[in-house]
Write a protein that holds these residues in place. Structure first.
Motif, PDB file in Angstrom:
ATOM      1  N   VAL A  93       0.858  -1.123   0.026  1.00 13.57           N
ATOM      2  CA  VAL A  93      -0.084   0.265   0.076  1.00 13.57           C
ATOM      3  C   VAL A  93       0.870   1.342   0.052  1.00 13.57           C
ATOM      4  CG1 VAL A  93      -1.851   1.307   1.285  1.00 13.57           C
ATOM      5  CG2 VAL A  93      -1.783  -1.233   1.343  1.00 13.57           C
ATOM      6  N   TRP A  94       1.135   1.916  -0.959  1.00 17.57           N
ATOM      7  CA  TRP A  94       1.908   3.024  -1.352  1.00 17.57           C
ATOM      8  C   TRP A  94       1.074   4.517  -1.122  1.00 17.57           C
ATOM      9  CZ3 TRP A  94       7.129   3.159  -1.835  1.00 17.57           C
ATOM     10  CH2 TRP A  94       7.785   1.788  -2.069  1.00 17.57           C
ATOM     11  N   HIS A  95       1.583   5.326  -0.480  1.00 20.43           N
ATOM     12  CA  HIS A  95       1.289   6.748  -0.294  1.00 20.43           C
ATOM     13  C   HIS A  95       2.036   7.983  -0.944  1.00 20.43           C
ATOM     14  CE1 HIS A  95      -1.736   4.733   2.516  1.00 20.43           C
ATOM     15  NE2 HIS A  95      -0.605   4.147   3.059  1.00 20.43           N
ATOM     16  N   VAL A  96       1.493   8.647  -1.913  1.00 24.30           N
ATOM     17  CA  VAL A  96       2.138   9.616  -2.430  1.00 24.30           C
ATOM     18  C   VAL A  96       1.472  10.885  -2.194  1.00 24.30           C
ATOM     19  CG1 VAL A  96       2.878  10.587  -4.651  1.00 24.30           C
ATOM     20  CG2 VAL A  96       2.742   8.038  -4.310  1.00 24.30           C
ATOM     21  N   ILE A  97       2.313  12.092  -1.672  1.00 25.00           N
ATOM     22  CA  ILE A  97       1.915  13.548  -1.303  1.00 25.00           C
ATOM     23  C   ILE A  97       2.439  14.278  -2.143  1.00 25.00           C
ATOM     24  CG2 ILE A  97       1.334  15.025   0.465  1.00 25.00           C
ATOM     25  CD1 ILE A  97       1.332  12.560   2.582  1.00 25.00           C
ATOM     26  N   VAL A  98       1.823  15.275  -2.938  1.00 27.35           N
ATOM     27  CA  VAL A  98       2.295  16.212  -3.619  1.00 27.35           C
ATOM     28  C   VAL A  98       1.424  17.303  -3.281  1.00 27.35           C
ATOM     29  CG1 VAL A  98       2.882  17.098  -5.841  1.00 27.35           C
ATOM     30  CG2 VAL A  98       3.038  14.683  -5.588  1.00 27.35           C
ATOM     31  N   GLY A  99       2.241  18.473  -2.941  1.00 23.98           N
ATOM     32  CA  GLY A  99       1.195  19.832  -2.548  1.00 23.98           C
ATOM     33  C   GLY A  99       2.064  20.865  -2.042  1.00 23.98           C
ATOM     34  N   SER A 100       1.162  21.849  -1.541  1.00 24.11           N
ATOM     35  CA  SER A 100       2.008  22.948  -0.820  1.00 24.11           C
ATOM     36  C   SER A 100       1.957  22.979   0.450  1.00 24.11           C
ATOM     37  CB  SER A 100       1.668  24.190  -1.777  1.00 24.11           C
ATOM     38  OG  SER A 100       0.224  24.298  -1.508  1.00 24.11           O
ATOM     39  N   HIS A 101       2.758  23.345   1.470  1.00 23.42           N
ATOM     40  CA  HIS A 101       2.446  23.787   2.619  1.00 23.42           C
ATOM     41  C   HIS A 101       1.836  22.492   3.407  1.00 23.42           C
ATOM     42  CE1 HIS A 101       3.578  27.727   1.618  1.00 23.42           C
ATOM     43  NE2 HIS A 101       2.755  27.547   0.892  1.00 23.42           N
ATOM     44  N   PHE A 102       2.500  21.456   3.318  1.00 30.08           N
ATOM     45  CA  PHE A 102       2.010  20.227   4.217  1.00 30.08           C
ATOM     46  C   PHE A 102       3.083  19.620   4.996  1.00 30.08           C
ATOM     47  CE2 PHE A 102       3.670  18.232   0.329  1.00 30.08           C
ATOM     48  CZ  PHE A 102       4.579  17.136   0.800  1.00 30.08           C
ATOM     49  N   ALA A 103       2.784  19.124   6.112  1.00 31.40           N
ATOM     50  CA  ALA A 103       3.439  18.495   7.167  1.00 31.40           C
ATOM     51  C   ALA A 103       3.063  17.086   7.305  1.00 31.40           C
ATOM     52  CB  ALA A 103       3.324  19.200   8.553  1.00 31.40           C
ATOM     53  N   CYS A 104       3.736  16.053   7.721  1.00 33.29           N
ATOM     54  CA  CYS A 104       3.539  14.649   7.596  1.00 33.29           C
ATOM     55  C   CYS A 104       4.068  14.108   8.864  1.00 33.29           C
ATOM     56  CB  CYS A 104       3.753  14.090   6.397  1.00 33.29           C
ATOM     57  SG  CYS A 104       3.001  12.501   6.153  1.00 33.29           S
ATOM     58  N   ASN A 105       3.379  13.325   9.573  1.00 36.00           N
ATOM     59  CA  ASN A 105       3.829  12.426  10.548  1.00 36.00           C
ATOM     60  C   ASN A 105       3.632  10.871  10.365  1.00 36.00           C
ATOM     61  OD1 ASN A 105       5.189  11.176  13.050  1.00 36.00           O
ATOM     62  ND2 ASN A 105       3.846  12.168  14.368  1.00 36.00           N
ATOM     63  N   THR A 106       4.498  10.127   9.801  1.00 40.79           N
ATOM     64  CA  THR A 106       3.889   8.968   9.245  1.00 40.79           C
ATOM     65  C   THR A 106       4.570   7.683   9.893  1.00 40.79           C
ATOM     66  OG1 THR A 106       5.321   8.519   7.541  1.00 40.79           O
ATOM     67  CG2 THR A 106       3.383   9.852   6.964  1.00 40.79           C
ATOM     68  N   THR A 107       4.233   6.637   9.929  1.00 37.28           N
ATOM     69  CA  THR A 107       4.904   5.339  10.143  1.00 37.28           C
ATOM     70  C   THR A 107       4.983   4.607   8.696  1.00 37.28           C
ATOM     71  OG1 THR A 107       3.853   5.162  12.244  1.00 37.28           O
ATOM     72  CG2 THR A 107       4.852   3.142  11.317  1.00 37.28           C
ATOM     73  N   HIS A 108       5.991   4.045   8.482  1.00 37.08           N
ATOM     74  CA  HIS A 108       6.390   3.633   6.923  1.00 37.08           C
ATOM     75  C   HIS A 108       7.050   2.075   7.178  1.00 37.08           C
ATOM     76  CE1 HIS A 108       9.956   5.891   7.606  1.00 37.08           C
ATOM     77  NE2 HIS A 108      10.605   4.990   6.883  1.00 37.08           N
ATOM     78  N   ASP A 109       7.022   1.234   6.220  1.00 33.46           N
ATOM     79  CA  ASP A 109       7.674  -0.003   6.156  1.00 33.46           C
ATOM     80  C   ASP A 109       9.262   0.534   5.881  1.00 33.46           C
ATOM     81  OD1 ASP A 109       5.341  -1.274   6.270  1.00 33.46           O
ATOM     82  OD2 ASP A 109       5.125  -1.815   4.267  1.00 33.46           O
TER      83      ASP A 109
END
Length: 136
Positions: A93-109
């Motif tokens: 399960v892949w996630h892709v974020i493209v945008g402006s002014h974003f922040a992210c706190n994730t857990t990833h493989d």
């Protein structure tokens, strides 16, 4: 781990569509060759890797998918969709974020995170979620 990415989105200049005033039987191969050459030429983009734990082979593949998305699409959502569709073929399960002014706190493989900027476009790519079911 918090990853903060800021993007100043600027639209790439896209050449306007060309309209032919020639008759149906007339054909100008020179113009078509020039149009194909323009479309195939990729602009040189400055690549800045902000954070990654990907191996070099996977990273090169993902950067190519991102370049294809930037070449073919103008909107951030379309670029993200293109990259995700390509990565989903790899499984997981892949996630892709493209945008402006974003922040992210994730857990990833492990080995699947890439936070990268190409020119002024920031893209966050990671895989997280249940593993793909194998057919028995």
């Amino acid at each position: 781990k918090a990853t903060v990415s800021v993007l100043n989105w600027s639209h790439r200049a896209v050449p306007p569509d060309t309209y032919s005033t020639m008759g149906d039987n007339e054909h100008d191969d020179g113009d078509e060759d020039q149009q194909l050459k323009k479309k195939k030429e990729r602009p040189i983009r400055k690549v800045t890797v902000k954070d990654t734990d990907m191996g070099p082979e996977l990273m090169a593949e993902v950067v190519e998918f991102i370049n294809q998305g930037l070449d073919d699409h103008k909107l951030a959502k379309d670029i993200a969709r293109h990259v995700k569709q390509q990565l989903d073929l790899r499984g997981g399960v892949w996630h892709v974020i493209v945008g402006s002014h974003f922040a992210c706190n994730t857990t990833h493989d492990a080995g699947t995170l890439l936070n990268i900027t190409l020119d002024t476009t920031t893209i966050l790519v990671f895989r997280n979620g249940p593993p793909m079911k194998t057919s028995e």
